[in-house]
Scaffold this motif. Structure first.
Motif, PDB file in Angstrom:
ATOM      1  N   LEU A 110       0.870  -1.122  -0.186  1.00 46.52           N
ATOM      2  CA  LEU A 110      -0.005   0.173   0.008  1.00 46.52           C
ATOM      3  C   LEU A 110       0.822   1.097  -0.150  1.00 46.52           C
ATOM      4  N   THR A 111       1.903   1.139   0.679  1.00 45.29           N
ATOM      5  CA  THR A 111       2.981   2.347   0.677  1.00 45.29           C
ATOM      6  C   THR A 111       3.256   2.335  -0.722  1.00 45.29           C
ATOM      7  N   ALA A 112       3.850   1.646  -1.123  1.00 41.61           N
ATOM      8  CA  ALA A 112       4.421   1.510  -2.740  1.00 41.61           C
ATOM      9  C   ALA A 112       3.358   2.211  -3.727  1.00 41.61           C
ATOM     10  N   LEU A 113       2.310   1.752  -3.622  1.00 43.95           N
ATOM     11  CA  LEU A 113       1.078   2.309  -4.287  1.00 43.95           C
ATOM     12  C   LEU A 113       0.810   3.758  -4.045  1.00 43.95           C
ATOM     13  N   ALA A 114       0.798   4.208  -2.845  1.00 42.58           N
ATOM     14  CA  ALA A 114       0.423   5.475  -2.532  1.00 42.58           C
ATOM     15  C   ALA A 114       1.663   6.686  -3.018  1.00 42.58           C
ATOM     16  N   TRP A 115       2.988   6.013  -2.789  1.00 45.84           N
ATOM     17  CA  TRP A 115       4.055   6.739  -3.048  1.00 45.84           C
ATOM     18  C   TRP A 115       4.320   6.728  -4.795  1.00 45.84           C
ATOM     19  N   GLY A 116       3.752   5.862  -5.436  1.00 51.43           N
ATOM     20  CA  GLY A 116       3.833   5.684  -6.872  1.00 51.43           C
ATOM     21  C   GLY A 116       3.074   6.818  -7.325  1.00 51.43           C
ATOM     22  N   GLY A 117       1.850   6.960  -6.647  1.00 52.80           N
ATOM     23  CA  GLY A 117       0.637   7.996  -7.066  1.00 52.80           C
ATOM     24  C   GLY A 117       1.292   9.321  -6.849  1.00 52.80           C
ATOM     25  N   ALA A 118       2.009   9.546  -5.693  1.00 53.72           N
ATOM     26  CA  ALA A 118       2.492  10.766  -5.152  1.00 53.72           C
ATOM     27  C   ALA A 118       3.573  10.876  -6.387  1.00 53.72           C
ATOM     28  N   ASP A 119       4.297  10.101  -6.876  1.00 55.20           N
ATOM     29  CA  ASP A 119       5.420  10.458  -7.751  1.00 55.20           C
ATOM     30  C   ASP A 119       5.099  11.058  -8.778  1.00 55.20           C
ATOM     31  N   LEU A 120       3.881  10.391  -9.351  1.00 55.17           N
ATOM     32  CA  LEU A 120       3.041  10.988 -10.632  1.00 55.17           C
ATOM     33  C   LEU A 120       2.891  12.417 -10.536  1.00 55.17           C
ATOM     34  N   PHE A 121       2.289  12.792  -9.438  1.00 56.19           N
ATOM     35  CA  PHE A 121       1.610  14.044  -9.391  1.00 56.19           C
ATOM     36  C   PHE A 121       2.636  14.949  -8.852  1.00 56.19           C
ATOM     37  N   TYR A 122       3.777  14.598  -8.383  1.00 47.22           N
ATOM     38  CA  TYR A 122       5.031  15.222  -8.324  1.00 47.22           C
ATOM     39  C   TYR A 122       5.380  15.798  -9.612  1.00 47.22           C
ATOM     40  N   LYS A 123       5.666  14.840 -10.371  1.00 39.63           N
ATOM     41  CA  LYS A 123       6.072  15.153 -11.880  1.00 39.63           C
ATOM     42  C   LYS A 123       5.223  15.999 -12.467  1.00 39.63           C
ATOM     43  N   LYS A 124       3.788  16.091 -12.438  1.00 40.41           N
ATOM     44  CA  LYS A 124       2.773  16.802 -13.061  1.00 40.41           C
ATOM     45  C   LYS A 124       2.879  18.093 -12.423  1.00 40.41           C
ATOM     46  N   GLY A 125       3.121  18.326 -11.359  1.00 37.96           N
ATOM     47  CA  GLY A 125       3.083  19.476 -10.527  1.00 37.96           C
ATOM     48  C   GLY A 125       4.449  20.313 -10.581  1.00 37.96           C
ATOM     49  N   SER A 126       5.620  19.648 -11.099  1.00 39.03           N
ATOM     50  CA  SER A 126       6.819  20.396 -10.796  1.00 39.03           C
ATOM     51  C   SER A 126       6.899  21.479 -12.122  1.00 39.03           C
ATOM     52  N   ASP A 127       7.689  22.387 -11.635  1.00 44.54           N
ATOM     53  CA  ASP A 127       7.892  23.830 -12.258  1.00 44.54           C
ATOM     54  C   ASP A 127       9.430  23.974 -12.393  1.00 44.54           C
ATOM     55  N   SER A 128      10.071  23.466 -13.612  1.00 45.35           N
ATOM     56  CA  SER A 128      11.481  23.593 -13.668  1.00 45.35           C
ATOM     57  C   SER A 128      11.958  25.346 -13.606  1.00 45.35           C
TER      58      SER A 128
END
Length: 302
Positions: free
Chosen positions: A8-26
């Motif tokens: 469950l941790t891996a699933l949640a953090w996998g989803g978090a990683d997805l939105f971190y990438k979407k929300g990042s601003d270089s």
């Protein structure tokens, strides 16, 4: 139950990683601090709610006792958020995704354990799969950049910068998880619930100071409730943290590599949500990691 919690941790953090990438601003030099503020806020809210619902008594000294672990985690995460600004080269680095293996090795060296065949095979297969996936992502990223008409600033292409953030993240996160294994599993220095609250409230304090710095000193335009992707990432990050402490408290040496496979779930979610195309090699790696997870699941039942 440690296996379920780790998954469950891996699933949640996998989803978090997805939105971190979407929300990042270089282009936003304060992007990493904004993420820290949002994640800390969500963790503070969750910690308070969890404490009230469970009718727990929180000892502020737990924050001091657990500070070595909390400090390492928060520092590594902040460095990871900085790396998001260099996403073209750093976020998919195989080095960053190997922190779980580093933790398992450290725990095995300092706290030797008798591991079964399925345990060892699962750890090796998952680690191999995660590193292979990172290499594939990095290669695909490089090819995409060559085909892109966008001219990228030289600072994003310097090898030193490309590898510095992942190495620092890997070392600090690996040490943090190693320390967590000692605190929660090997020496039982703190309970799971106390560790969870201590970490979340420590992160919340960091978030408060970060918010004051951004708004009070730097006068940065920052509207927390308008940062949708960062907010979703923070919620999933906190969800993963909740399950994480219980997984690490039961079987840290095996849970750490399994949790590190969250990048696999990030790729799967990217395919499902963002409709990103995956190569046959990506699918092969996913199958390999899933096999490793199945082996750890079998070991948990033996």
């Amino acid at each position: 139950m440690w296996f379920v919690f780790a998954l469950l941790t891996a699933l949640a953090w996998g989803g978090a990683d997805l939105f971190y990438k979407k929300g990042s601003d270089s282009h936003d030099k304060y992007s990493h601090l904004k993420i820290v503020a949002i994640v800390g806020l969500v963790m503070g809210v969750h910690g308070t709610g969890y404490m009230l619902i469970k009718d727990l008594t929180f000892d502020p000294m737990d924050m001091v006792r657990y500070l070595p672990v909390s400090g390492l985690y928060i520092l590594s995460m902040t460095i990871g958020y900085i790396g998001l600004r260099y996403i073209e080269l750093s976020i998919a680095s195989p080095v960053q995704n190997s922190s779980g293996a580093v933790t398992a090795i450290l725990l095995f060296i300092f706290f030797p354990q008798d591991l079964g065949f399925f345990d060892i095979a699962g750890i090796v297969i998952i680690t191999f799969g995660v590193v292979s996936l990172a290499f594939l992502e990095k290669k695909a990223e490089g090819e995409a950049l060559k085909l892109s008409a966008v001219q990228i600033d030289k600072k994003y292409q310097i090898g030193f910068l490309a590898i510095t953030f992942p190495i620092i993240y890997c070392v600090i996160d690996g040490l943090g998880t190693f320390a967590d294994g000692i605190y929660l599993d090997e020496m039982k220095l703190i309970s799971e619930e106390a560790a969870l609250l201590a970490y979340e409230f420590t992160f919340f304090i960091c978030a408060v100071f970060t918010f004051i710095f951004l708004k009070g000193f730097k006068k940065v335009q920052f509207h927390i409730f308008k940062e949708r992707d960062k907010g979703l990432a923070a919620i999933l990050e906190t969800t993963g943290q909740f399950f994480y402490v219980f997984a690490m408290a039961k079987n840290a040496i095996i849970a750490a590599p399994l949790i590190a496979s969250y990048s696999i779930f990030s790729v799967i979610l990217s395919r499902m949500i963002l409709k990103e195309k995956l190569s046959n090699k990506h699918y092969a790696v996913i199958v390999v990691v899933m096999l490793g997870i199945i082996l750890l699941g079998i070991a948990d039942e033996l």
